[in-house]
Design a protein around this motif. Structure first.
Motif, PDB file in Angstrom:
ATOM      1  N   LEU A  67     111.472  74.393  98.114  1.00  0.00           N
ATOM      2  CA  LEU A  67     111.589  72.963  97.900  1.00  0.00           C
ATOM      3  C   LEU A  67     112.307  72.719  96.580  1.00  0.00           C
ATOM      4  O   LEU A  67     111.821  73.136  95.529  1.00  0.00           O
ATOM      5  CB  LEU A  67     110.181  72.340  97.857  1.00  0.00           C
ATOM      6  CG  LEU A  67     110.086  70.844  97.673  1.00  0.00           C
ATOM      7  CD1 LEU A  67     110.617  70.116  98.906  1.00  0.00           C
ATOM      8  CD2 LEU A  67     108.642  70.444  97.395  1.00  0.00           C
ATOM      9  N   VAL A  68     113.464  72.045  96.651  1.00  0.00           N
ATOM     10  CA  VAL A  68     114.282  71.827  95.458  1.00  0.00           C
ATOM     11  C   VAL A  68     114.870  70.424  95.448  1.00  0.00           C
ATOM     12  O   VAL A  68     114.911  69.741  96.476  1.00  0.00           O
ATOM     13  CB  VAL A  68     115.432  72.857  95.368  1.00  0.00           C
ATOM     14  CG1 VAL A  68     114.898  74.278  95.242  1.00  0.00           C
ATOM     15  CG2 VAL A  68     116.372  72.749  96.557  1.00  0.00           C
ATOM     16  N   ALA A  69     115.370  70.031  94.282  1.00  0.00           N
ATOM     17  CA  ALA A  69     116.178  68.821  94.200  1.00  0.00           C
ATOM     18  C   ALA A  69     117.533  69.168  94.826  1.00  0.00           C
ATOM     19  O   ALA A  69     118.095  70.224  94.531  1.00  0.00           O
ATOM     20  CB  ALA A  69     116.352  68.396  92.741  1.00  0.00           C
ATOM     21  N   PRO A  70     118.064  68.312  95.710  1.00  0.00           N
ATOM     22  CA  PRO A  70     119.315  68.668  96.371  1.00  0.00           C
ATOM     23  C   PRO A  70     120.526  68.682  95.445  1.00  0.00           C
ATOM     24  O   PRO A  70     121.490  69.389  95.701  1.00  0.00           O
ATOM     25  CB  PRO A  70     119.472  67.608  97.463  1.00  0.00           C
ATOM     26  CG  PRO A  70     118.586  66.486  97.049  1.00  0.00           C
ATOM     27  CD  PRO A  70     117.499  67.065  96.197  1.00  0.00           C
ATOM     28  N   THR A  71     120.466  67.903  94.371  1.00  0.00           N
ATOM     29  CA  THR A  71     121.544  67.871  93.378  1.00  0.00           C
ATOM     30  C   THR A  71     120.922  67.680  91.999  1.00  0.00           C
ATOM     31  O   THR A  71     119.761  67.271  91.890  1.00  0.00           O
ATOM     32  CB  THR A  71     122.539  66.702  93.621  1.00  0.00           C
ATOM     33  OG1 THR A  71     121.902  65.468  93.247  1.00  0.00           O
ATOM     34  CG2 THR A  71     123.017  66.648  95.064  1.00  0.00           C
ATOM     35  N   HIS A  78     115.148  61.071  93.469  1.00  0.00           N
ATOM     36  CA  HIS A  78     114.050  60.634  94.339  1.00  0.00           C
ATOM     37  C   HIS A  78     113.960  61.449  95.627  1.00  0.00           C
ATOM     38  O   HIS A  78     113.099  61.214  96.457  1.00  0.00           O
ATOM     39  CB  HIS A  78     114.220  59.151  94.690  1.00  0.00           C
ATOM     40  CG  HIS A  78     115.450  58.871  95.483  1.00  0.00           C
ATOM     41  ND1 HIS A  78     116.716  58.898  94.928  1.00  0.00           N
ATOM     42  CD2 HIS A  78     115.611  58.591  96.795  1.00  0.00           C
ATOM     43  CE1 HIS A  78     117.608  58.634  95.873  1.00  0.00           C
ATOM     44  NE2 HIS A  78     116.963  58.451  97.015  1.00  0.00           N
ATOM     45  N   VAL A  79     114.844  62.421  95.787  1.00  0.00           N
ATOM     46  CA  VAL A  79     114.909  63.228  97.014  1.00  0.00           C
ATOM     47  C   VAL A  79     114.574  64.684  96.687  1.00  0.00           C
ATOM     48  O   VAL A  79     114.972  65.206  95.657  1.00  0.00           O
ATOM     49  CB  VAL A  79     116.322  63.159  97.645  1.00  0.00           C
ATOM     50  CG1 VAL A  79     116.406  64.024  98.903  1.00  0.00           C
ATOM     51  CG2 VAL A  79     116.718  61.720  97.935  1.00  0.00           C
ATOM     52  N   ARG A  80     113.851  65.314  97.595  1.00  0.00           N
ATOM     53  CA  ARG A  80     113.655  66.759  97.561  1.00  0.00           C
ATOM     54  C   ARG A  80     114.186  67.301  98.878  1.00  0.00           C
ATOM     55  O   ARG A  80     114.207  66.608  99.894  1.00  0.00           O
ATOM     56  CB  ARG A  80     112.181  67.152  97.399  1.00  0.00           C
ATOM     57  CG  ARG A  80     111.619  66.886  96.037  1.00  0.00           C
ATOM     58  CD  ARG A  80     112.314  67.705  94.936  1.00  0.00           C
ATOM     59  NE  ARG A  80     111.853  67.363  93.615  1.00  0.00           N
ATOM     60  CZ  ARG A  80     112.345  66.368  92.877  1.00  0.00           C
ATOM     61  NH1 ARG A  80     113.303  65.600  93.324  1.00  0.00           N
ATOM     62  NH2 ARG A  80     111.866  66.148  91.660  1.00  0.00           N
ATOM     63  N   GLN A  81     114.607  68.559  98.832  1.00  0.00           N
ATOM     64  CA  GLN A  81     115.191  69.176 100.025  1.00  0.00           C
ATOM     65  C   GLN A  81     114.520  70.519 100.289  1.00  0.00           C
ATOM     66  O   GLN A  81     114.301  71.305  99.373  1.00  0.00           O
ATOM     67  CB  GLN A  81     116.691  69.374  99.829  1.00  0.00           C
ATOM     68  CG  GLN A  81     117.394  69.851 101.082  1.00  0.00           C
ATOM     69  CD  GLN A  81     118.900  69.832 100.906  1.00  0.00           C
ATOM     70  OE1 GLN A  81     119.431  70.598 100.118  1.00  0.00           O
ATOM     71  NE2 GLN A  81     119.563  68.947 101.636  1.00  0.00           N
ATOM     72  N   ILE A  82     114.210  70.751 101.550  1.00  0.00           N
ATOM     73  CA  ILE A  82     113.718  72.049 101.987  1.00  0.00           C
ATOM     74  C   ILE A  82     114.942  72.923 102.218  1.00  0.00           C
ATOM     75  O   ILE A  82     115.820  72.576 102.997  1.00  0.00           O
ATOM     76  CB  ILE A  82     112.884  71.920 103.274  1.00  0.00           C
ATOM     77  CG1 ILE A  82     111.599  71.150 102.982  1.00  0.00           C
ATOM     78  CG2 ILE A  82     112.590  73.302 103.870  1.00  0.00           C
ATOM     79  CD1 ILE A  82     110.826  70.748 104.217  1.00  0.00           C
ATOM     80  N   GLN A  83     114.997  74.029 101.515  1.00  0.00           N
ATOM     81  CA  GLN A  83     116.118  74.954 101.663  1.00  0.00           C
ATOM     82  C   GLN A  83     115.599  76.337 102.033  1.00  0.00           C
ATOM     83  O   GLN A  83     115.900  77.326 101.394  1.00  0.00           O
ATOM     84  CB  GLN A  83     116.947  75.006 100.369  1.00  0.00           C
ATOM     85  CG  GLN A  83     117.674  73.719 100.068  1.00  0.00           C
ATOM     86  CD  GLN A  83     118.549  73.820  98.852  1.00  0.00           C
ATOM     87  OE1 GLN A  83     118.566  74.816  98.128  1.00  0.00           O
ATOM     88  NE2 GLN A  83     119.309  72.774  98.602  1.00  0.00           N
TER      89      GLN A  83
END
Length: 174
Positions: A67-71, A78-83
């Motif tokens: 789980l990371v910040a996409p940028t 305000h967004v997190r991204q599952i990578q």
């Protein structure tokens, strides 16, 4: 069903996570070439323990989610991204992936996120169904984005809100 313990990874998990990644590699979800032994270290500059939630069951790591910040942009904070979501074959179909997804949603909320996104290969129907069952909706498709094992594969973009719909701008509501 198992009831895994979910926790943040530590540096001590490096070897076991690298082994898990190597064992579970599949063209169903991987765009990188199959890793070869000896597996490289799991953690590195872009992949830190604090980005990883692990599931423990039966005295070993049953899976993990990244789980990371996409940028690094403030306007995207305000967004997190599952990578990455990986479950050991011995624990598939036993609720580990669902537990990791739910823990990732809670952790993203704890970090102040109001939205969670991910990318999944179009031919990975089991993962897409799991994500949909946990509130993710398809938000876009990059047709033929990858050429894997002799075939073009779509990259499917999915996302979900982490807030009640009455608090979320309408364009972010799943």
């Amino acid at each position: 069903m198992v009831n895994p313990i979910i926790r943040t990874a530590t540096e001590a998990d490096d070897t076991e996570l690298a082994e898990l990644d190597g064992r579970t590699w599949s063209p169903l979800h991987a765009v990188m070439p199959r890793p070869e032994r000896p597996y490289p270290p799991f953690f590195g500059e872009r992949n830190r323990p604090e980005h990883i939630l692990v599931a423990e069951a039966g005295g070993r790591l049953a899976g993990y989610i990244r789980l990371v910040a996409p940028t690094p942009l403030a306007c995207n904070a305000h967004v997190r991204q599952i990578q990455g979501l990986v479950v050991d074959d011995a624990f598939r179909g036993r609720g580990v992936a669902r537990a990791l997804l739910r823990a990732a949603c809670e952790e993203a909320r704890r970090q102040g996120a109001v939205r969670l996104t991910l990318r999944v290969l179009g031919h990975n129907a089991p993962a897409r169904a799991l994500y949909a069952s946990e509130g993710f909706t398809e938000e876009g498709v990059l047709p033929g984005e990858f050429f894997l094992e002799g075939a073009y594969v779509d990259d499917v973009l999915m996302g979900r809100s982490l807030t009640p719909s009455h608090l979320t701008p309408s364009h972010l509501t799943p």
